[in-house]
Write a protein that holds these residues in place. Structure first.
Motif, PDB file in Angstrom:
ATOM      1  N   CYS A   1       0.829  -1.209   0.000  1.00 51.00           N
ATOM      2  CA  CYS A   1       0.000   0.000   0.000  1.00 51.00           C
ATOM      3  C   CYS A   1       0.864   1.260   0.000  1.00 51.00           C
ATOM      4  O   CYS A   1       0.546   2.245  -0.675  1.00 51.00           O
ATOM      5  CB  CYS A   1      -0.941  -0.007   1.204  1.00 51.00           C
ATOM      6  SG  CYS A   1      -2.216  -1.285   1.109  1.00 51.00           S
TER       7      CYS A   1
ATOM      8  N   GLU B   1       1.960   1.961  -3.298  1.00 48.58           N
ATOM      9  CA  GLU B   1       0.800   2.098  -4.176  1.00 48.58           C
ATOM     10  C   GLU B   1       0.595   0.904  -5.104  1.00 48.58           C
ATOM     11  O   GLU B   1       0.070   1.035  -6.210  1.00 48.58           O
ATOM     12  CB  GLU B   1       0.876   3.414  -4.972  1.00 48.58           C
ATOM     13  CG  GLU B   1       0.917   4.628  -4.056  1.00 48.58           C
ATOM     14  CD  GLU B   1       0.868   5.947  -4.802  1.00 48.58           C
ATOM     15  OE1 GLU B   1       0.916   5.927  -6.049  1.00 48.58           O
ATOM     16  OE2 GLU B   1       0.788   6.994  -4.136  1.00 48.58           O
ATOM     17  N   CYS B   2       1.008  -0.283  -4.640  1.00 49.80           N
ATOM     18  CA  CYS B   2       0.758  -1.524  -5.382  1.00 49.80           C
ATOM     19  C   CYS B   2      -0.523  -2.149  -4.805  1.00 49.80           C
ATOM     20  O   CYS B   2      -0.501  -3.240  -4.224  1.00 49.80           O
ATOM     21  CB  CYS B   2       1.939  -2.481  -5.254  1.00 49.80           C
ATOM     22  SG  CYS B   2       3.515  -1.815  -5.830  1.00 49.80           S
ATOM     23  N   TYR B   3      -1.636  -1.434  -4.957  1.00 56.29           N
ATOM     24  CA  TYR B   3      -2.875  -1.835  -4.288  1.00 56.29           C
ATOM     25  C   TYR B   3      -3.435  -3.150  -4.830  1.00 56.29           C
ATOM     26  O   TYR B   3      -4.005  -3.944  -4.072  1.00 56.29           O
ATOM     27  CB  TYR B   3      -3.911  -0.720  -4.414  1.00 56.29           C
ATOM     28  CG  TYR B   3      -3.438   0.580  -3.832  1.00 56.29           C
ATOM     29  CD1 TYR B   3      -3.322   0.746  -2.455  1.00 56.29           C
ATOM     30  CD2 TYR B   3      -3.086   1.654  -4.653  1.00 56.29           C
ATOM     31  CE1 TYR B   3      -2.882   1.938  -1.908  1.00 56.29           C
ATOM     32  CE2 TYR B   3      -2.646   2.854  -4.116  1.00 56.29           C
ATOM     33  CZ  TYR B   3      -2.538   2.989  -2.747  1.00 56.29           C
ATOM     34  OH  TYR B   3      -2.084   4.161  -2.205  1.00 56.29           O
ATOM     35  N   ASP B   4      -3.282  -3.373  -6.116  1.00 51.60           N
ATOM     36  CA  ASP B   4      -3.780  -4.630  -6.698  1.00 51.60           C
ATOM     37  C   ASP B   4      -3.047  -5.828  -6.109  1.00 51.60           C
ATOM     38  O   ASP B   4      -3.659  -6.875  -5.829  1.00 51.60           O
ATOM     39  CB  ASP B   4      -3.616  -4.612  -8.220  1.00 51.60           C
ATOM     40  CG  ASP B   4      -4.568  -3.626  -8.880  1.00 51.60           C
ATOM     41  OD1 ASP B   4      -5.545  -3.228  -8.214  1.00 51.60           O
ATOM     42  OD2 ASP B   4      -4.333  -3.249 -10.045  1.00 51.60           O
TER      43      ASP B   4
ATOM     44  N   ILE C   1      -7.411  -0.052   0.241  1.00 51.93           N
ATOM     45  CA  ILE C   1      -7.560  -0.703  -1.067  1.00 51.93           C
ATOM     46  C   ILE C   1      -8.861  -0.240  -1.734  1.00 51.93           C
ATOM     47  O   ILE C   1      -8.898   0.006  -2.942  1.00 51.93           O
ATOM     48  CB  ILE C   1      -7.524  -2.237  -0.904  1.00 51.93           C
ATOM     49  CG1 ILE C   1      -6.120  -2.671  -0.438  1.00 51.93           C
ATOM     50  CG2 ILE C   1      -7.881  -2.936  -2.206  1.00 51.93           C
ATOM     51  CD1 ILE C   1      -6.025  -4.106   0.036  1.00 51.93           C
ATOM     52  N   THR C   2      -9.927  -0.078  -0.948  1.00 55.26           N
ATOM     53  CA  THR C   2     -11.215   0.392  -1.483  1.00 55.26           C
ATOM     54  C   THR C   2     -11.095   1.796  -2.068  1.00 55.26           C
ATOM     55  O   THR C   2     -11.800   2.146  -3.032  1.00 55.26           O
ATOM     56  CB  THR C   2     -12.283   0.393  -0.358  1.00 55.26           C
ATOM     57  OG1 THR C   2     -12.384  -0.917   0.189  1.00 55.26           O
ATOM     58  CG2 THR C   2     -13.638   0.827  -0.884  1.00 55.26           C
ATOM     59  N   GLN C   3     -10.195   2.591  -1.522  1.00 53.38           N
ATOM     60  CA  GLN C   3     -10.018   3.974  -1.972  1.00 53.38           C
ATOM     61  C   GLN C   3      -9.720   4.066  -3.469  1.00 53.38           C
ATOM     62  O   GLN C   3     -10.068   5.038  -4.128  1.00 53.38           O
ATOM     63  CB  GLN C   3      -8.886   4.626  -1.168  1.00 53.38           C
ATOM     64  CG  GLN C   3      -8.669   6.092  -1.490  1.00 53.38           C
ATOM     65  CD  GLN C   3      -7.485   6.658  -0.739  1.00 53.38           C
ATOM     66  OE1 GLN C   3      -7.147   6.172   0.341  1.00 53.38           O
ATOM     67  NE2 GLN C   3      -6.840   7.661  -1.304  1.00 53.38           N
ATOM     68  N   GLN C   4      -9.091   3.032  -4.023  1.00 52.35           N
ATOM     69  CA  GLN C   4      -8.713   3.079  -5.435  1.00 52.35           C
ATOM     70  C   GLN C   4      -9.923   3.006  -6.359  1.00 52.35           C
ATOM     71  O   GLN C   4      -9.891   3.507  -7.478  1.00 52.35           O
ATOM     72  CB  GLN C   4      -7.741   1.937  -5.757  1.00 52.35           C
ATOM     73  CG  GLN C   4      -6.563   1.823  -4.812  1.00 52.35           C
ATOM     74  CD  GLN C   4      -5.973   3.171  -4.447  1.00 52.35           C
ATOM     75  OE1 GLN C   4      -5.577   3.939  -5.325  1.00 52.35           O
ATOM     76  NE2 GLN C   4      -5.902   3.462  -3.149  1.00 52.35           N
ATOM     77  N   THR C   5     -10.998   2.382  -5.903  1.00 53.83           N
ATOM     78  CA  THR C   5     -12.191   2.236  -6.737  1.00 53.83           C
ATOM     79  C   THR C   5     -13.348   3.118  -6.282  1.00 53.83           C
ATOM     80  O   THR C   5     -14.171   3.532  -7.090  1.00 53.83           O
ATOM     81  CB  THR C   5     -12.662   0.763  -6.737  1.00 53.83           C
ATOM     82  OG1 THR C   5     -12.815   0.320  -5.375  1.00 53.83           O
ATOM     83  CG2 THR C   5     -11.638  -0.118  -7.447  1.00 53.83           C
TER      84      THR C   5
ATOM     85  N   PRO D   1     -13.494   6.239  -3.553  1.00 55.11           N
ATOM     86  CA  PRO D   1     -13.030   7.113  -2.464  1.00 55.11           C
ATOM     87  C   PRO D   1     -14.108   7.450  -1.427  1.00 55.11           C
ATOM     88  O   PRO D   1     -13.812   7.442  -0.233  1.00 55.11           O
ATOM     89  CB  PRO D   1     -12.547   8.368  -3.203  1.00 55.11           C
ATOM     90  CG  PRO D   1     -12.163   7.873  -4.565  1.00 55.11           C
ATOM     91  CD  PRO D   1     -13.144   6.783  -4.871  1.00 55.11           C
TER      92      PRO D   1
ATOM     93  N   GLU E   1      -5.443  14.521  -2.563  1.00 50.08           N
ATOM     94  CA  GLU E   1      -5.213  14.135  -3.955  1.00 50.08           C
ATOM     95  C   GLU E   1      -6.108  14.890  -4.937  1.00 50.08           C
ATOM     96  O   GLU E   1      -5.774  15.006  -6.111  1.00 50.08           O
ATOM     97  CB  GLU E   1      -5.391  12.624  -4.114  1.00 50.08           C
ATOM     98  CG  GLU E   1      -4.259  11.838  -3.459  1.00 50.08           C
ATOM     99  CD  GLU E   1      -4.371  10.344  -3.657  1.00 50.08           C
ATOM    100  OE1 GLU E   1      -5.478   9.870  -4.021  1.00 50.08           O
ATOM    101  OE2 GLU E   1      -3.358   9.654  -3.443  1.00 50.08           O
TER     102      GLU E   1
END
Length: 648
Positions: free
Chosen positions: A316, A319-322, A351-355, A357, A421
């Motif tokens: 995380c 930023e390698c969330y996947d 991780i949810t933040q990537q899809t 926010p 961001e």
């Protein structure tokens, strides 16, 4: 402990026994392999098992003792040796089944082994049952009780047990390490480091052949191997604990030095804890290798409990969330064992933040609210215990409060990052202000408040008030302060007409860097460079390109020490902005300034032939590197554009 009770046979030479007596087990194994048929005899099998055990190759040791048990089923010594080998190889079920075939009355050490097996399986209730069966006069009984208390989280009681054992049994490295570990868990780092120092001092004095510290000094030494001697000195454990303490105290150089100070071993000989700590403490310098080590450890059985959570947190952070999501999905069985409910919820939100926010913010807000409630409750408890004069309860509650705050800060920062961001800085400031009652004295919180005030461009005075205490606290060793903090403070001074303070700060940084350059000519520091880059960028953004570009060019002198991938990135941004505005005829520069820029770019071309102009994140697909990715190539391109504009 094993005793060497082996009948000599004609094909086993006296040399093997001599090597074993000198603890040269690897050499003994090589010699045994060279004796025809030695592995088929009772003596040969015993010697192989014995030597493999003391080189910590427990799987091989177990296989040889298993053969001996089959050949001599009436010999219970071989059963014990077989069970010990399996236990050390973490094959607990197999080891326990063998112990059940050995009569405890004839072999009381079997009960200790059964307790150790259950302890390894984390079946603490069964382990306690077996420890209670041991003789109270046996010093190991108190040690084992201390281990159980430690495992249950009763660190103070465990420490009392280990301290008593040290007083009764005299100095034993493993006992000193156990005590140090309890101090570490209690966050009493001073006594923990003292115990580690005692272990190291004793190890250096008694075993100079272990080459402690020689690797750090750059002396080439051969591996000392995983010998019984190394195990008994507890040096590996002490250095790993010292590294962990320095890491917690943010002394990264000291943490890395502790790992290189330990007795040298080949990489394939390293224990799991050392490998984990190497990955963690060198992550900034070599993240790809660090991730590879953590992934490797995750496939081993067992692995350090922190491996799973640290791998997810670092994914995380980079930023390698996947990848973090994949690890969670593939290792659901580890999630419940190695992640606290808090950490699982926090990682899930990140991780949810990537899809989504908004959904992530909601999850973080719920987590934050639970922590603020607990912090208020603990604050009230501290006040009550103080009024009752119960210093012991005050101490424990304060520790609980600090641990809760340590969990709350990352949640708060993750919430703020969602708005940061999208450049909604007033909302970020609002989030921070809501937490002021708990975080006002926290350096991380104060630093991030300073950043968000700075970014709003109309609150430089307020930003100065937050940056100044951070800088003044480390003024005597100013290079410990982040270069960005120093740069932002200088800009804040300039924007509030405090130019003298900005110049004084820059002189202080320059003096420190000159001192470092004199003492360690090879060492590079970028603090003054980054300060000048930030100031140059500020003036370019405000339209004063002549002063801004001159500052930017000055920041990279001398080129051999200041020109790097990051510094070039910010330099070329200023030059591209300059060229764009020149091309649009929005600004006019004197010819002398343009010629200075061309000369500067020629210097970048000369010194930037081997400097990469771009960086690649860990785990990106391999990129074919050619001359176009260098600073020299980009400097030539910028020079070409400037020359066209100059002659136009």
């Amino acid at each position: 402990m094993f005793t060497l009770n082996i009948a000599k046979e004609g094909e086993i030479t006296k040399t093997v026994y001599g090597l074993i007596k000198e603890s040269r087990y690897n050499d003994a194994i090589k010699l045994l392999h060279g004796v025809p048929g030695s592995n088929l005899t009772r003596a040969g099998l015993s010697l192989f098992g014995y030597c493999y055990f003391y080189t910590q190759d427990y799987a091989n040791a177990a296989s040889y003792y298993e053969q001996l048990v089959q050949m001599y089923p009436e010999n219970n010594d071989y059963r014990i040796y077989h069970a010990q080998s399996l236990y050390q190889a973490c094959l607990y079920d197999e080891a326990y089944r063998i112990t059940e075939t050995i009569p405890n009355n004839d072999y009381p050490q079997v009960i200790k082994l059964q307790a150790a097996i259950k302890y390894g399986e984390e079946d603490l209730q069964s382990a306690k049952k077996y420890v209670d069966m041991c003789s109270p006069d046996d010093p190991d009984t108190d040690v084992n009780l201390g281990c159980l208390l430690y495992k249950e989280g009763n660190y103070e009681e465990a420490l009392n047990k280990f301290t008593t054992c040290l007083q009764n049994m005299g100095f034993k490295p493993y006992l000193a390490y156990n005590a140090a570990l309890c101090y570490y868990r209690l966050k009493e780092y001073g006594p923990a480091l003292k115990h580690c120092g005692d272990i190291v001092e004793r190890g250096i004095r008694d075993h100079p052949e272990l080459s402690v510290g020689m690797q750090t000094e750059g002396i080439e030494v051969r591996s000392v191997g995983n010998t019984l001697t190394l195990h008994e000195t507890a040096l590996t454990e002490a250095f790993n604990l010292k590294a962990a303490i320095e890491y917690q105290l943010k002394n990264m150089d000291a943490a890395r030095e502790a790992l290189t100070d330990m007795p040298p071993r080949a990489e394939y000989e390293l224990d799991a804890v050392t490998l984990h700590n190497q990955a963690l403490m060198n992550m900034d310098q070599n993240p790809t290798e660090g991730f590879e080590k953590l992934q490797f450890l995750l496939q081993q059985n067992p692995f350090p409990p922190e491996t799973f959570s640290n791998l997810l947190i670092l994914y995380c952070q980079y930023e390698c969330y996947d990848l973090a999501a994949d690890i969670l999905a593939e290792n659901a069985h580890l999630t419940y064992k190695y992640l606290t409910p808090y950490l699982f919820e926090f990682l899930d939100a990140i991780i949810t933040q990537q899809t989504s926010p908004p959904e992530a913010y909601q999850k973080l807000d719920e987590l934050a609210n639970r922590h603020t409630e607990l912090l208020r409750k603990l604050t009230k408890q501290v006040q009550e215990h103080r009024s009752n004069g119960d210093t012991e309860l005050v101490k424990r509650t304060v520790l609980d409060y600090e641990e809760c705050l340590d969990r709350y800060i990352p949640v708060l920062m993750a919430q703020a990052k969602i708005y940061w961001e999208i450049e909604n800085y007033p909302q970020v400031e609002k989030i921070f202000r809501k937490s002021v009652e708990f975080c006002n004295d926290n350096d991380i919180w104060r630093l991030n408040v300073a950043h968000v005030l700075f970014m709003q461009e109309n609150k430089f005075k307020e930003a100065t008030g937050f940056y100044e205490p951070i800088v003044k606290k480390n003024y005597s060793d100013i290079l410990k302060v982040s270069a960005v903090v120093l740069a932002n403070l200088c800009v804040s001074y300039i924007m509030t007409s405090q130019n003298e303070e900005a110049e004084e700060l820059m002189r202080k940084v320059e003096k420190e860097e000159d001192q470092i350059a004199f003492e360690e000519p090879e060492k590079k520091y970028f603090h003054l460079c980054i300060i000048n880059l930030v100031i140059g960028t500020l003036y370019c953004a405000k339209g004063n390109y002549e002063f801004g570009i001159s500052r930017t060019m000055k920041s990279l002198e001398p080129f051999n020490k200041k020109l790097g991938t990051d510094t070039w990135y910010y330099t070329k941004r200023c030059f591209l902005s300059l060229i764009e505005n020149l091309a649009k005829h929005m600004i006019v520069l004197r010819d002398s300034v343009i010629l200075e820029c061309i000369a500067f770019l020629e210097n970048c071309e000369v010194h930037g032939k081997n400097v990469m102009a771009v960086t690649y994140a860990p785990f990106t697909e391999e990129v074919q590197i050619d001359g176009k990715q260098t600073v020299a190539y980009e400097a030539r391109q910028l020079k070409s554009l400037l020359l066209k504009l100059y002659h136009y």
